[in-house]
Design a protein around this motif. Structure first.
Motif, mmCIF file in Angstrom:
data_model
loop_
_atom_site.group_PDB
_atom_site.id
_atom_site.type_symbol
_atom_site.label_atom_id
_atom_site.label_comp_id
_atom_site.label_asym_id
_atom_site.label_seq_id
_atom_site.Cartn_x
_atom_site.Cartn_y
_atom_site.Cartn_z
ATOM 1 N N GLN A 1 46.890 65.973 80.253
ATOM 2 C CA GLN A 1 45.911 64.923 80.534
ATOM 3 C C GLN A 1 45.969 64.450 81.978
ATOM 4 O O GLN A 1 45.005 63.876 82.491
ATOM 5 C CB GLN A 1 46.149 63.729 79.598
ATOM 6 N N GLY A 2 47.108 64.669 82.639
ATOM 7 C CA GLY A 2 47.236 64.244 84.026
ATOM 8 C C GLY A 2 47.230 62.734 84.192
ATOM 9 O O GLY A 2 46.650 62.208 85.141
ATOM 10 N N VAL A 3 47.887 62.014 83.259
ATOM 11 C CA VAL A 3 47.916 60.554 83.318
ATOM 12 C C VAL A 3 49.362 60.077 83.435
ATOM 13 O O VAL A 3 50.299 60.815 83.136
ATOM 14 C CB VAL A 3 47.251 59.927 82.069
ATOM 15 N N ASP A 4 49.512 58.840 83.866
ATOM 16 C CA ASP A 4 50.833 58.234 84.032
ATOM 17 C C ASP A 4 51.263 57.649 82.687
ATOM 18 O O ASP A 4 50.685 56.666 82.213
ATOM 19 C CB ASP A 4 50.768 57.141 85.097
ATOM 20 N N GLN A 5 52.271 58.249 82.069
ATOM 21 C CA GLN A 5 52.669 57.811 80.730
ATOM 22 C C GLN A 5 53.220 56.392 80.704
ATOM 23 O O GLN A 5 53.242 55.744 79.655
ATOM 24 C CB GLN A 5 53.702 58.775 80.144
ATOM 25 N N ARG A 6 53.648 55.879 81.859
ATOM 26 C CA ARG A 6 54.164 54.515 81.909
ATOM 27 C C ARG A 6 53.075 53.480 81.627
ATOM 28 O O ARG A 6 53.373 52.319 81.349
ATOM 29 C CB ARG A 6 54.798 54.247 83.270
ATOM 30 N N GLU A 7 51.809 53.891 81.702
ATOM 31 C CA GLU A 7 50.692 52.991 81.434
ATOM 32 C C GLU A 7 50.244 53.043 79.975
ATOM 33 O O GLU A 7 49.303 52.342 79.596
ATOM 34 C CB GLU A 7 49.509 53.336 82.344
ATOM 35 N N PHE A 8 50.909 53.863 79.152
ATOM 36 C CA PHE A 8 50.466 54.077 77.776
ATOM 37 C C PHE A 8 51.477 53.528 76.777
ATOM 38 O O PHE A 8 52.686 53.590 76.978
ATOM 39 C CB PHE A 8 50.259 55.573 77.514
ATOM 40 N N SER A 9 50.943 52.998 75.686
ATOM 41 C CA SER A 9 51.750 52.589 74.540
ATOM 42 C C SER A 9 51.593 53.633 73.440
ATOM 43 O O SER A 9 50.578 54.320 73.359
ATOM 44 C CB SER A 9 51.291 51.221 74.020
ATOM 45 N N LEU A 10 52.598 53.732 72.591
ATOM 46 C CA LEU A 10 52.555 54.646 71.458
ATOM 47 C C LEU A 10 52.155 53.866 70.210
ATOM 48 O O LEU A 10 52.832 52.910 69.825
ATOM 49 C CB LEU A 10 53.919 55.303 71.249
ATOM 50 N N ILE A 11 51.022 54.246 69.618
ATOM 51 C CA ILE A 11 50.621 53.669 68.335
ATOM 52 C C ILE A 11 51.060 54.643 67.254
ATOM 53 O O ILE A 11 50.573 55.771 67.181
ATOM 54 C CB ILE A 11 49.110 53.421 68.266
ATOM 55 N N LYS B 1 29.874 62.396 90.713
ATOM 56 C CA LYS B 1 30.977 61.590 91.233
ATOM 57 C C LYS B 1 31.994 61.285 90.131
ATOM 58 O O LYS B 1 33.213 61.378 90.343
ATOM 59 C CB LYS B 1 30.427 60.295 91.829
ATOM 60 N N ARG B 2 31.505 60.938 88.937
ATOM 61 C CA ARG B 2 32.430 60.635 87.838
ATOM 62 C C ARG B 2 33.180 61.885 87.401
ATOM 63 O O ARG B 2 34.384 61.824 87.133
ATOM 64 C CB ARG B 2 31.678 60.048 86.644
ATOM 65 N N PHE B 3 32.489 63.018 87.341
ATOM 66 C CA PHE B 3 33.149 64.274 86.978
ATOM 67 C C PHE B 3 34.255 64.611 87.978
ATOM 68 O O PHE B 3 35.373 64.968 87.591
ATOM 69 C CB PHE B 3 32.132 65.412 86.913
ATOM 70 N N THR B 4 33.933 64.506 89.271
ATOM 71 C CA THR B 4 34.921 64.836 90.303
ATOM 72 C C THR B 4 36.132 63.924 90.209
ATOM 73 O O THR B 4 37.284 64.368 90.353
ATOM 74 C CB THR B 4 34.285 64.733 91.703
ATOM 75 N N SER B 5 35.884 62.639 89.950
ATOM 76 C CA SER B 5 36.990 61.691 89.815
ATOM 77 C C SER B 5 37.880 62.058 88.629
ATOM 78 O O SER B 5 39.111 62.030 88.732
ATOM 79 C CB SER B 5 36.426 60.276 89.638
ATOM 80 N N GLU B 6 37.269 62.419 87.510
ATOM 81 C CA GLU B 6 38.042 62.815 86.328
ATOM 82 C C GLU B 6 38.807 64.105 86.601
ATOM 83 O O GLU B 6 39.962 64.254 86.182
ATOM 84 C CB GLU B 6 37.105 62.990 85.131
ATOM 85 N N TYR B 7 38.190 65.032 87.296
ATOM 86 C CA TYR B 7 38.832 66.312 87.615
ATOM 87 C C TYR B 7 40.069 66.077 88.492
ATOM 88 O O TYR B 7 41.137 66.656 88.258
ATOM 89 C CB TYR B 7 37.829 67.216 88.325
ATOM 90 N N VAL B 8 39.919 65.214 89.509
ATOM 91 C CA VAL B 8 41.032 64.923 90.412
ATOM 92 C C VAL B 8 42.172 64.243 89.656
ATOM 93 O O VAL B 8 43.358 64.542 89.873
ATOM 94 C CB VAL B 8 40.558 64.044 91.583
ATOM 95 N N SER B 9 41.834 63.334 88.728
ATOM 96 C CA SER B 9 42.879 62.625 87.986
ATOM 97 C C SER B 9 43.684 63.581 87.118
ATOM 98 O O SER B 9 44.868 63.344 86.859
ATOM 99 C CB SER B 9 42.257 61.521 87.126
ATOM 100 N N ARG B 10 43.059 64.668 86.665
ATOM 101 C CA ARG B 10 43.759 65.618 85.793
ATOM 102 C C ARG B 10 44.500 66.696 86.579
ATOM 103 O O ARG B 10 45.610 67.079 86.217
ATOM 104 C CB ARG B 10 42.766 66.290 84.845
ATOM 105 N N TYR B 11 43.867 67.198 87.629
ATOM 106 C CA TYR B 11 44.409 68.388 88.293
ATOM 107 C C TYR B 11 44.824 68.167 89.739
ATOM 108 O O TYR B 11 45.375 69.067 90.363
ATOM 109 C CB TYR B 11 43.384 69.532 88.224
ATOM 110 N N GLY B 12 44.550 66.965 90.289
ATOM 111 C CA GLY B 12 44.940 66.678 91.654
ATOM 112 C C GLY B 12 43.835 66.980 92.650
ATOM 113 O O GLY B 12 42.996 67.867 92.426
ATOM 114 N N SER B 13 43.846 66.264 93.760
ATOM 115 C CA SER B 13 42.791 66.432 94.765
ATOM 116 C C SER B 13 42.842 67.805 95.412
ATOM 117 O O SER B 13 41.822 68.325 95.877
ATOM 118 C CB SER B 13 42.914 65.349 95.840
#
Length: 697
Positions: A449-459, A579-591
């Motif tokens: 997912q390319g996200v920072d796990q420190r920002e997530f809670s486990l449900i 623009k939104r697609f590019t932002s999502e792509y960068v968040s997952r795979y890096g600039s």
């Protein structure tokens, strides 16, 4: 106490909602009357889905102080999540299929995109839904622009189907041609000819079912739909039984997209039910997020047979349109759920390299873990937890089912003999391997997912989830853990809360920005089709919400990202979408993965419609006295490998009130699950009686 619906207001006074989830080991049921939520579990009944469902419903009605026959006439919503389709796929017991495709592409499905699956340490070709000898090609060809290169003679199709019927006695047929998603004239003509000649032969068309780019995934989805065509027969029988006993509304089935459909629509597209139960759990987790103010969460559903993981970002569940489903790569619009074969019923075993493994084989509901006393003899995760002391045999399911601790110990001793260790060490090994498997699955998903796990809670959810969630969250560095009051039956709650959801898709394959009106016109046509679908489900137009999803990729890349879109498709709207697609792509795979000026392609446009329905809601309680709840006793638990058991305080779950606070180590014996609070954790109870577990700073 009040009932709060986090999206659609309070539950209508006097309305009654029932939600049921059929799992591999237990069938869960919840009942909401607008004031109180009751829950119950009953053993699942493989081969007779309705028996387990009715048993669970009768138990939950009894807990509400009534009978099922007296209750059913007042039920305004009956939601069902079922494993019927999942079981047909997993056990490979679907229909014997034939496939007619474009000549020269008969090996497309058997090649399976060169996919391989792990079997006992070896890579093997995944099982196919249709054998190579039952795949026939016919002369026809359409190119990627929709231009006909070779015309089709429908008589050729009829002749090939006749051969399949005569030589292979096929029970279902799929027709899927190359580029039929762009021009379906040939496929439509073939389908019409076959239906005229073989009116009783179940037939599925890839272009009719899901007209999207990628012929392999499109064909696989059509095959999957045909293969599972008979899987819902038990649901039809159940619906008839419920109606005979007084149910006045049609049951709603939860599909893999997290919405509900009628039983009739479920028969038309049974493949969409493949992840029914896990999807219902994620929908319920969204409600938990909204109620508790958690924006980003990862869900961990530990049932009897699997550990299911999904992401919720900004309060919305992640979705996908392609992916693997029990060894089958297919196109299937669904909530993005990843599963591994680790659950409470997963069996511990020793492989050919003398390594301890857990799952994916499960004891299921019959015979179940050895401690159930139903003839099972192989050690499962549940047996290990009994041996280690985490589960009290006398308090299982609130004391309604007594476990056989001697049988659990004997099963672990058998495994211990193979490994040259004690039964307790073998049990510890099973539990550690299971937790490690779940931790690895979550870590891999965070990386994807390319996200920072420190920002997530486990449900956490599922009957076995709350025993491992705190330690897994600590290992991964998550913000904390939320254990819902309904954790053990959360998928059943989701079955009683999900809106009716219908989706239509169409391949467009245009580079952005596109100056024509193709996108706007396609969006309108898809929205009209979705509205018609919901009208057929008897959803009033004023209760309908329409949304768009765009499958977008950089030009010539193989996979797309799904981008929910409500910003219009004019020039400015398309620019914002890029623009939104590019932002999502960068968040997952890096600039560094983005090439400046690379063309962006909108591959598939999807319209989805939500129909608001009567739905069960979360119960919110008045503030309690606060402080530390009174322990009910103590239990000896093996906390570390090779150590003597430690005495740990226990608390009865029903005594917990909003404001209560516990410090580990402690065990909470709830009515239908057990919650483990490790030594370094603190648990607090919120106004919904959810537990929030956090590690000491």
């Amino acid at each position: 106490m009040t009932i709060l619906d986090t999206e659609h207001g309070t539950q209508p006074p006097g309305s009654t909602c029932i939600g049921v989830d059929v799992g591999g080991t237990f069938t869960d049921a919840i009942l909401s009357d607008g004031t109180t939520v009751w829950r119950a579990k009953a053993p699942s009944t493989p081969g007779d889905l309705g028996a387990g469902v009715l048993d669970a419903c009768e138990r939950v009605a009894e807990r509400a102080g009534t009978t099922l026959d007296a209750l059913l006439p007042s039920v305004a919503r009956f939601g069902l999540g079922t494993t019927a389709v999942t079981n047909a796929i997993a056990s490979r017991t679907g229909r014997r299929l034939g496939l007619v495709t474009t000549q020269g592409f008969e090996d497309l499905v058997p090649m399976a995109r060169a996919m391989r699956t792990h079997v006992d340490g070896w890579l093997t070709t995944p099982d196919s839904l249709v054998d190579r000898e039952r795949i026939r090609g016919v002369r026809e060809r359409v190119d990627r622009t929709g231009t006909v290169l070779t015309a089709l003679d429908p008589a050729d199709v009829v002749a090939e189907v006749q051969w399949l019927v005569d030589h292979h006695q096929i029970e279902g047929l799929t027709v899927s041609f190359l580029w039929s998603c762009v021009n379906d004239a040939h496929e439509s003509a073939a389908v019409a000819a076959v239906r005229e000649r073989f009116p009783d032969l179940p037939l599925t068309s890839g272009a009719e079912l899901l007209p999207v780019v990628k012929e392999f995934e499109r064909t696989q989805f059509a095959l999957l739909n045909a293969y599972t065509g008979g899987a819902l027969d038990g649901v039809d029988t159940l619906a008839a039984e419920l109606a005979a006993r007084g149910l006045r509304v049609s049951p709603l089935l939860v599909h893999s997209g997290g919405g509900s459909i009628s039983v009739a629509e479920g028969r038309n597209v049974p493949a969409t039910m493949a992840e029914s139960g896990p999807a219902a759990g994620v929908i319920a987790a969204q409600a938990i997020c909204a109620a508790t103010g958690v924006s980003n969460a990862v869900t961990g559903d530990v049932g009897g047979t699997s550990f299911d993981v999904s992401f919720i970002s900004d309060g919305v569940a992640s979705r996908r349109s392609t992916g693997e489903l029990m060894g089958i790569w297919t196109a299937l619009p669904m909530i993005d759920i990843n599963s591994i074969g680790t659950g409470g019923g997963s069996i511990g075993w020793v492989d050919s390299l003398n390594i301890l493994r857990v799952g994916p084989r499960s004891a299921g509901a019959n015979p179940g873990p050895a401690c159930y006393g139903r003839g099972g003899s192989e050690p499962t995760v549940t047996d290990a937890l009994v041996v280690l002391g985490y589960i009290d045999p006398a308090q299982f399911l609130g004391g309604t089912m007594t476990l056989d601790s001697d049988a659990a110990m004997a099963a672990c001793e058998t495994l211990a003999g193979q490994l040259g260790m004690s039964a307790v060490e073998a049990a510890w090994g099973i539990w550690e391997v299971a937790k490690s498997s779940m931790t690895r699955a979550l870590r891999a998903r965070f990386a994807e997912q390319g996200v920072d796990q420190r920002e997530f809670s486990l449900i956490t959810m599922g009957g076995c989830g709350a025993l491992s969630s705190a330690e897994i969250a600590h290992e991964l560095g998550l913000r904390g853990v939320v254990v819902p009051e309904l954790a053990s039956v959360l998928s059943a709650f989701g079955a009683a809360t999900s809106d009716v959801r219908r989706e239509r898709s169409r391949a467009v394959s245009v580079l952005l920005p596109d100056g024509s009106d193709v996108l706007a016109q396609t969006a309108k046509e898809l929205a009209d089709e979705v509205r018609a679908d919901l009208a057929a489900d008897e959803v009033p137009d004023e209760d309908v919400t329409i949304g768009l999803i765009a499958d977008v990729r950089f030009f010539r890349q193989h996979y797309e990202l799904q981008i929910p879109w409500d910003g219009g498709l004019d020039e400015d709207g398309q620019a914002a979408l890029v623009k939104r697609f590019t932002s999502e792509y960068v968040s997952r795979y890096g600039s560094g993965a983005v090439s400046t000026g690379a063309p962006v392609e909108l591959v598939t446009l999807r319209a989805y419609g939500l129909g608001a329905t009567v739905r069960a809601s979360l119960a919110q309680y008045d503030d309690g006295p606060g402080g530390v709840p009174e322990p009910s006793g103590e239990r000896l638990i093996h906390l570390t490998r090779g150590s003597e058991p430690t005495s740990v305080p226990t608390v009865v779950g029903d005594t917990l009130q909003p404001g209560h606070r516990l410090t580990g180590p402690a065990v909470i014996d709830a009515a239908d699950t057990t919650i483990w609070i490790p030594e370094t954790f603190t648990a607090t109870v919120d106004s919904y009686r959810n537990l929030h577990l956090e590690a000491a700073k």
